[in-house]
Write an enzyme that holds these catalytic residues in place. Sequence first.
Site, PDB file in Angstrom:
ATOM      1  CB  CYS A 342      -0.877   0.154   1.179  1.00 39.77           C
ATOM      2  SG  CYS A 342      -1.973  -1.385   0.987  1.00 39.77           S
ATOM      3  CD  GLU A 343       4.336   3.322   1.211  1.00 41.64           C
ATOM      4  OE1 GLU A 343       4.648   4.431   0.644  1.00 41.64           O
ATOM      5  OE2 GLU A 343       4.589   3.125   2.618  1.00 41.64           O
TER       6      GLU A 343
END
Length: 418
Positions: A342-343
């Site tokens: 989640c980046e």
Amino acid sequence: MHEFKYRGNELYCEDVGISTIAASVGTPFYLYSYKTLLDHYDKLRDAFSSVRPLICFSVKSNSNLAVLRALVKSGAGLDIVSGGELYRARHVGADPKKIVYAGVGKRRDEIADAIRAGILLFNIESKEELEEIQRVAASLRKRVNVALRINPDVVPHTHAYVATGKGGSKFGLDFETVYGIFASRKRYPDLNIRGVHIHIGSQILDAAPFEKAIKKVLAFIKSRRISVDYFNIGGGLGIIYSMEHPQTARSFAGRILPLLKRSGLKIILEPGRFISGNSGVLVTKVLYNKTTPRKRFVIVDGGMSDLIRPSLYEAHHNIVPVITDREAGRHPQKVDVVGPICESGDFLARDRLLPPVERGDLLAVMGAGAYGFTMSSNYNSRPRPAEVMVIKGKFYVVRERESYSDLVRGEKIPKELR
Ligand code: LLP
């Protein structure tokens, strides 16, 4: 050169088809070729054979025990930067007299362990570190060999994060400080200052900055009448990730050997990437295709927690399909290959032309043998991948994939919270 080649429509590691390995160990996994590893070591050793250097493989580039053991068995020494790397070095039976220890922040306990182990040289990065090593040596009643790491202030053309030999970097000592230390060597009665060391950066494609740095150091030693036995010229040799044209071991040696020979010093090399980089790939599986109005994404099960180089340095790693049979007649598409993390910075490639892929297809991220697994993390609570090595026609899991229980190993919930 490396041993990851297509046979028919399948990518092989030496004599083993990569999809066979994937079916057995799951994805993602790092895959190393023993033959490629040793070939690169041999190339460097042969190119420098006339000065019989000590080649200390840089453990930080790939510290898997099987990788280290393979090189140590072939006669390599090791370049370490921590107590943990010393532990690994000893675990694989490395000869302590072939271990050199660099790094700006060596702790007292790490210094003591390395002294007790009897390593060849500490590469000193500051005056306070030198004083600390003197204190530890005195308390252990040992004589300790050290080399001073000089920052020669040359600018190699490489990524700013991996340039270490220019002024303003935290690494090494400036010439005047080095001279001051030699002039006051009596202040370190338990240390033998036996060498000088440089490491100007990483992924350097051309011999010129090495030549410049070596010339500067040799001129300095000569003009200041400094007497040492060892000259450690560091690592940093660049490799091919995509379109680079790096110097070969032979052309590199051709440029710098005359200088080194004239010096009469014992030569130490500390290559990491040159030996391990193209000896490994990261094998990952396509989870999903996703098309947005602006972009196409290929979402794979390996991400920045497994291989951070693209995110951290915008490094280019070629990505190729493990099986190519469906490609005929289908046009490559421009895609971002991204991981599950989640980046937004979690990508393995951006705007890359790839043949169309489907869910379940395997992709190989090339040139991942150096600073791949060693820089991996558990971010997003992802178990780190397995590592596999092909040796003479067989594959071996040389590090098991981490489990969920590995993820929480050592964590404790205090009584108050129960
Ligand atoms: N010697 C010293 C003192 C070093 O600091 C290094 C690497 C080496 C030798 C080996 O350098 P090599 O031959 O592998 O270039 N994580 C970055 C590279 C960092 C290099 C750190 N020092 C990357 O993924 O490109």
